[in-house]
Design an enzyme around this catalytic site. Structure first.
Site, PDB file in Angstrom:
ATOM      1  N   LEU A 102      -4.820   0.973  50.093  1.00  0.00           N
ATOM      2  CA  LEU A 102      -5.936   2.452  49.706  1.00  0.00           C
ATOM      3  C   LEU A 102      -6.985   1.140  50.020  1.00  0.00           C
ATOM      4  CD1 LEU A 102      -4.807   4.243  47.493  1.00  0.00           C
ATOM      5  CD2 LEU A 102      -5.677   5.075  49.783  1.00  0.00           C
ATOM      6  N   ASP A 103      -8.077   1.038  50.288  1.00  0.00           N
ATOM      7  CA  ASP A 103      -9.334   0.470  50.367  1.00  0.00           C
ATOM      8  C   ASP A 103      -9.778   0.318  48.975  1.00  0.00           C
ATOM      9  OD1 ASP A 103      -9.201   0.279  53.161  1.00  0.00           O
ATOM     10  OD2 ASP A 103     -10.946   1.920  53.464  1.00  0.00           O
ATOM     11  N   PRO A 104      -9.882  -1.221  48.497  1.00  0.00           N
ATOM     12  CA  PRO A 104      -9.927  -1.423  47.000  1.00  0.00           C
ATOM     13  C   PRO A 104     -10.934  -0.075  46.543  1.00  0.00           C
ATOM     14  CG  PRO A 104     -10.841  -3.258  48.413  1.00  0.00           C
ATOM     15  CD  PRO A 104     -10.314  -1.910  50.069  1.00  0.00           C
ATOM     16  N   VAL A 125     -11.383   2.897  46.526  1.00  0.00           N
ATOM     17  CA  VAL A 125     -10.507   4.198  46.658  1.00  0.00           C
ATOM     18  C   VAL A 125      -9.296   3.990  45.493  1.00  0.00           C
ATOM     19  CG1 VAL A 125      -8.870   6.090  48.176  1.00  0.00           C
ATOM     20  CG2 VAL A 125     -10.510   3.946  49.162  1.00  0.00           C
TER      21      VAL A 125
END
Length: 540
Positions: free
Chosen positions: A108-110, A112
């Site tokens: 997951l992106d930071p 998110v």
């Protein structure tokens, strides 16, 4: 008197009838397996191959494992916080729980948040299967301009379903090439016209970029747009609705266990890895076959106890024990119909082994044939892999069948025969065991005289062949000698050329050195003459 006896017998019969009516036999209790945990749910609905097996007192039920094993075979349904990356979060959990290996089910992106399945120790073997599973997201889209009503926006969101072309956004650290990703379903949940913010729900394939989807929605609306916020609601089979924990919960659970030895909090935070595998079709394996599967063996029909309905060949299944432990993820080689009818054959091959080796005892090599085989290996009649060699008796090769494929027997010849027989004939002498078995069944025991005649015929034929082979060998030798002579000549010529070149170079060097010495002498003579002239002038 007779009437009294009859009346007594009638009264006794009535009393027995009344007793039978009053005291009814108890009904056999029905097992409600729908409430059984994890992979044992609805166990009685599985098709039964056989009910006869010897239970072994090894292994543990997934929820009743000792705490160290429970953590080792565990997963965490984590609610990822907003700023750190997925790898940082997984590394923190590794240090908190003091384990050697952790993994996660898709980055997951930071920024998110949401569902991140963290696998611990042995459960990391299931990471690949979870990374490819479907995902669900809820995100906020910010449009760059005002729009008229929400109907057009909801239509735009609905149209972006199915297979779509996507290029990763500039922020992502992935190669920016065009990909195809499928979106199964998407909805517009809310829209705020004052701030131009829309709330969307997306059910998509793994690897879909919601950021690019939001950009595409903005392009369809003609005003442009970007993603404001994102949260993952579901990852594979795990969702935020059940069993999700935070980083604080993990830290507190480990603290409680370290200080007060209370396992309950840690058991609530960590779930058994079998929780991920509940959507797979199940095959129940006998306890005696478990360790062989852990060493990579295929599951055969004798090791099968129960199996799920509607299994198709080449479908991924999970192999489980009678206690509900996951042994391995396998690929079914039979359908349910063939499992019910076949007497032998491979039920499933192994894709990924989950259970540790030697949790259950070794139960292979205990049959009568296996014992004979071990003795023959000790005596040197079979090689260390149990395959025939020079000393194997013909009875063994004729009767024993190798299920691993064709096995070639190595045959030896006497020194006299080895002089006459060429190497290609030796290769043809090694015949597959199956072919030998078929031929031995057809052949009958041959008397000694016939054997001698056959041997003599073979010798005569080998002599004829040897003469032809000798002539061919001579031709080959002559050709080789000619080639060697040519090579020697060419090498000599090359060496002569090299030597002549060297001599020329040496001569040139000598000449140049002589010239240099002459020029030096001349220059020195000139200097002497000049000096003499200057001296004379000075005297005058």
């Amino acid at each position: 008197m007779t009437t009294d006896k009859k009346s007594k017998s009638k009264s006794s019969e009535k009393s027995t009838q009344e007793v039978e009516q009053v005291i009814k036999p108890e009904k056999t209790p029905i097992l409600d397996t729908s409430k059984w945990p994890l992979l044992l749910k609805n166990y009685d609905q599985l098709s039964v191959r056989t009910g006869h097996y010897t239970p072994i007192p090894n292994g543990h039920s997934p929820l009743k494992r000792p705490i160290k094993e429970y953590v080792k075979y565990g997963i965490i349904n984590l609610d990822k916080p907003s700023n750190p990356s997925s790898h940082e979060v997984v590394a923190w959990i590794r240090t908190i729980l003091r384990v050697t290996k952790t993994g996660h089910s898709g980055t997951l992106d930071p920024k998110v948040t949401g569902c991140l399945i963290v696998c611990i120790e042995r459960a990391t073997r299931l990471v690949k299967s979870q990374q490819g599973a479907g995902k669900e997201y809820i995100g906020i889209v910010r449009l760059h301009g005002a729009i008229e009503g929400t109907t057009e926006l909801s239509k735009a969101v609905d149209t972006l379903t199915g297979a779509l072309f996507q290029r990763p956004p500039q922020k992502s650290a992935v190669k920016k090439r065009l990909r195809v990703r499928t979106i199964h379903n998407s909805k517009l949940l809310e829209f705020d016209p004052e701030r131009n913010l829309g709330l969307i729900w997306v059910d998509c394939e793994a690897g879909t970029y919601i950021r690019t989807l939001c950009v595409h929605i903005g392009l369809l609306m003609g005003v442009g747009g970007h993603m404001q916020e994102l949260r993952r609601v579901r990852s594979g089979i795990m969702s935020e609705k059940k069993g999700q924990v935070t980083m604080h919960d993990v830290k507190d659970a480990q603290y409680e266990y370290d200080n007060s030895k209370d396992e309950s909090y840690l058991r609530r935070v960590i779930q058994p890895l079998e929780a991920i595998l509940t959507n797979y079709k199940r095959i129940v394996v006998k306890d005696s076959a478990i360790n062989a599967i852990c060493y990579g063996a295929k599951l055969m029909i004798p090791g099968l106890l129960r199996y799920e309905q509607d299994i198709e060949s080449n479908e991924e299944v999970v192999l489980i024990t009678t206690k509900g432990e996951a042994i391995a993820i396998g690929i079914a080689q039979m359908t349910t119909a063939s499992m019910a009818t076949c007497d032998h054959g491979v039920v499933a091959t192994i894709k990924r082994v989950i259970m540790d080796r030697d949790v259950y005892p070794v139960r292979w090599g205990l049959g009568p044939k296996a014992k004979v085989k071990k003795e023959m290996i000790k005596d040197g009649k079979l090689d260390k892999f149990g395959k025939p060699n020079e000393k194997t008796p013909s009875d063994w090769t004729n009767t024993y069948t190798y299920y691993t494929g064709q096995v070639a027997t190595t045959t030896t010849t006497s020194p006299v025969e080895s002089m006459n027989v060429d190497t290609p004939k030796k290769a043809t002498a090694s015949v597959a065991v199956k072919a030998e078995v078929e031929s031995s069944e057809d052949e009958k025991p041959v008397p000694k005289k016939e054997k001698k005649d056959k041997k003599e015929k073979k010798k005569d034929s080998s002599d004829d062949e040897s003469e032809e082979e000798k002539s061919s060998k001579k031709d080959k030798k002559e050709k080789k000698e000619k080639k060697e002579k040519k090579e020697k000549k060419s090498s000599k010529d090359d060496s002569d050329d090299e030597s002549s070149k060297k001599e020329k170079k040496d001569k040139k060097r000598k000449k140049s050195s002589d010239k240099d010495s002459d020029s030096e002498k001349e220059s020195s003579d000139k200097k002497d003459k000049k000096d003499k002239k200057e001296k004379k002038k000075s005297k005058n």
